[in-house]
Enzyme design. Structure first.
Site, PDB file in Angstrom:
ATOM      1  N   GLY A 265       0.816  -1.199   0.000  1.00 61.06           N
ATOM      2  CA  GLY A 265       0.000   0.000   0.000  1.00 61.06           C
ATOM      3  C   GLY A 265       0.848   1.247   0.000  1.00 61.06           C
ATOM      4  O   GLY A 265       2.038   1.219  -0.351  1.00 61.06           O
TER       5      GLY A 265
ATOM      6  N   GLU B  43       5.718  -3.426   1.103  1.00 57.61           N
ATOM      7  CA  GLU B  43       5.887  -3.064  -0.311  1.00 57.61           C
ATOM      8  C   GLU B  43       5.043  -1.823  -0.512  1.00 57.61           C
ATOM      9  O   GLU B  43       3.820  -1.875  -0.514  1.00 57.61           O
ATOM     10  CB  GLU B  43       5.441  -4.215  -1.211  1.00 57.61           C
ATOM     11  N   LEU B  44       5.734  -0.682  -0.678  1.00 55.08           N
ATOM     12  CA  LEU B  44       5.063   0.607  -0.578  1.00 55.08           C
ATOM     13  C   LEU B  44       5.028   1.338  -1.913  1.00 55.08           C
ATOM     14  O   LEU B  44       5.103   0.725  -2.963  1.00 55.08           O
ATOM     15  CB  LEU B  44       5.745   1.432   0.513  1.00 55.08           C
ATOM     16  N   GLY B  45       4.895   2.647  -1.866  1.00 48.81           N
ATOM     17  CA  GLY B  45       4.703   3.426  -3.072  1.00 48.81           C
ATOM     18  C   GLY B  45       5.949   3.547  -3.922  1.00 48.81           C
ATOM     19  O   GLY B  45       7.040   3.120  -3.545  1.00 48.81           O
TER      20      GLY B  45
ATOM     21  N   GLU C   3       4.201  10.461  -5.621  1.00 47.10           N
ATOM     22  CA  GLU C   3       3.523   9.398  -6.361  1.00 47.10           C
ATOM     23  C   GLU C   3       2.110   9.876  -6.676  1.00 47.10           C
ATOM     24  O   GLU C   3       1.298  10.081  -5.771  1.00 47.10           O
ATOM     25  CB  GLU C   3       3.476   8.122  -5.533  1.00 47.10           C
TER      26      GLU C   3
END
Length: 485
Positions: free
Chosen positions: A230, A252-254, A380
């Site tokens: 996210g 697991e990010l932007g 992002e």
């Protein structure tokens, strides 16, 4: 009955069976039309507590199963994703706003993730160590126990199954919290597949909900590992909460990913790659090409070609099957995207294509000459926006790539030798030479650096085994050891 027959799951959550959720119900909404697709159950914190307790109990028996039995369930799950692909894809199109080819990619990869995971039970479970004592010494891999998986809306099936499948295959139980906007295709679909595949009760629970439920699945005492995909802001909160409980968090990010176009590159091919990288699934992908860094010798030609591509990509309701881009997920996201675009233009960026919307549909947008301190360059965007700047030297290109908080994916188009030299100088979880930034395979490690996450924690046997098992030291002697006391 079909796999996703509404009579099975309407108004229900799944904890050892389909039951009423303590949080009531919520509507699965079609972003293209705003219409309700059905009602799914919402969990309460008490539901999460019950699911975690049941998961911890069921996991012990599951971990003791023969490896071939766990493998068989995963293989069957892969087959079911293939057999019911059309039905699941229809939900991905309608609930996630995906065009049909993207939905087909999700079911294809979901099957692949299950097949890849089915090999994990047969992998070596540790190593034999040397010892200075008269004994055998082993480091063996054991399941962590209960894993919480928190998945986003953009690729709801892939970003759930890529953690759910290996965690189950390695002998764990899973609490799955999908994004409330895609609770059916990112939650119900997985549960129904594993039900039909023969997964024992208690090992996979579905607990949809908001941030309160997200906190509950992190903080449950039985949970040992949290797999979160996210935004960076939400990921930091998950990481902090997990750390307080001394739990591992795989984040697991932007991403604000750079696509570099080197001198001498075929501009038509580069613009095609750039358009795919920025506009695929309306730019709502963590790996989206968010920053186009183009050599000054090609800059004008490239931005013109990219704008031409953008101007001719059809946008509309993905159920029509004739569009390249569907709707943004909701109005909040649409307003955010448009606000960033308009701010960039006000601060000197040239709008060469797009910058408008028709209802939930935002036109593919190209911004040239973007200021490097503007949010359109630094943040992002998560929308179909391609900001472009030029560079003159390799050092400048590297500085532009690295001058960002994110480190998820980099694409470099052009001369392979020069691309290799750049690849060695950048901090990124993935580097693709002569490809754009969006790519994923079940057997490849996936993750990011800096604000994009804490490394490659998902994908491929090594990363999955490290993520969902713990190492235990085990020694064995032929007789009781002598001691001086």
């Amino acid at each position: 009955m079909t796999l996703l027959d509404a009579a099975t799951w309407t108004g229900k959550i799944f904890i050892g069976g389909w039951i009423d959720g303590g949080g009531g119900t919520a509507s699965a909404t079609e972003p293209a039309t705003g219409e309700s697709l059905g009602e799914y159950g919402v969990a309460s914190s008490d539901d999460v507590s019950r699911a975690a307790t049941r998961a911890a109990e069921a996991q012990l028996e599951w971990a003791a199963r023969k490896p071939e039995e766990r493998a068989a369930v995963l293989r069957r799950a892969g087959q079911l994703f293939e057999e019911h692909a059309g039905e699941i894809e229809d939900w991905i199109v309608r609930e996630a706003g995906s065009i049909p080819p993207k939905a087909g990619l999700e079911t294809h990869i979901a099957g692949g993730e299950c097949y890849e995971a089915s090999a994990l039970p047969g992998h070596p479970a540790g190593e034999v160590l040397t010892s200075n004592e008269e004994r055998w010494s082993f480091a063996r891999r054991r399941p962590v126990g209960v894993v919480s998986v928190i998945a986003p809306f953009n690729f709801p099936l892939i970003l759930s199954i890529r953690a759910v499948a290996p965690a189950l295959a390695l002998g764990n139980a899973v609490l799955l919290k999908p994004d409330p906007r895609t609770a059916v295709c990112g939650g119900v679909a997985l549960v129904r597949v594993f039900q039909e595949a023969g997964l024992p009760d208690g090992l996979l629970s579905l607990v949809p909900g908001d941030g309160e439920i997200g906190a509950a699945v992190v903080e449950a005492p039985e949970v040992a590992v949290v797999a979160f995909t996210g935004s960076t802001a939400a990921g930091r909160k998950v990481g902090e909460a997990a750390a307080r409980g001394l739990k591992r968090a795989h984040l697991e990010l932007g991403g604000n990913n750079a696509l570099v176009v080197l001198p001498g590159t075929d501009v038509a091919a580069a613009a095609s790659a750039g358009a795919f990288g920025s506009f695929m699934h309306q730019g709502q992908i963590c790996m989206t090409s968010g920053r186009h860094i183009v050599h000054e010798s090609l800059y004008d030609e490239y931005v013109a070609a990219l704008a031409e591509k953008a101007a001719h990509l059809p946008v509309g309701d993905p159920t029509s099957g004739t569009v390249a881009l569907g709707p943004l997920i909701d109005e909040k996201q649409l307003k955010r995207v448009d606000g960033i675009v308009q701010d960039a233009v006000q601060h000197g960026a040239r709008l060469l294509a797009g910058g408008t919307n028709d209802g939930p549909y935002y036109q593919p947008t190209v911004l040239a000459d973007v200021a490097q301190d503007n949010p359109a360059w630094t943040e992002e965007i998560f929308g179909p926006v391609a900001p472009v700047v030029s560079f003159s030297t390799t050092d400048e290109a590297v500085a532009l790539i690295e001058g960002n908080d994110y480190g998820l994916s980099v694409g470099i188009l052009g001369d392979v030798g020069e691309a290799m030299r750049i690849a060695d100088r950048v901090t990124s979880g993935k580097v693709h030479i002569n490809e754009q930034t969006v790519s994923d395979e079940a057997n490849a490690p996936f993750g990011g650096a800096k604000s994009s996450g804490n490394g490659s924690r998902i994908g491929g046997a090594q990363a999955n085994i490290e993520s969902f098992t713990e190492v235990q030291w085990l020694t064995v002697r032929p007789d009781v050891a002598p001691y001086p006391f």
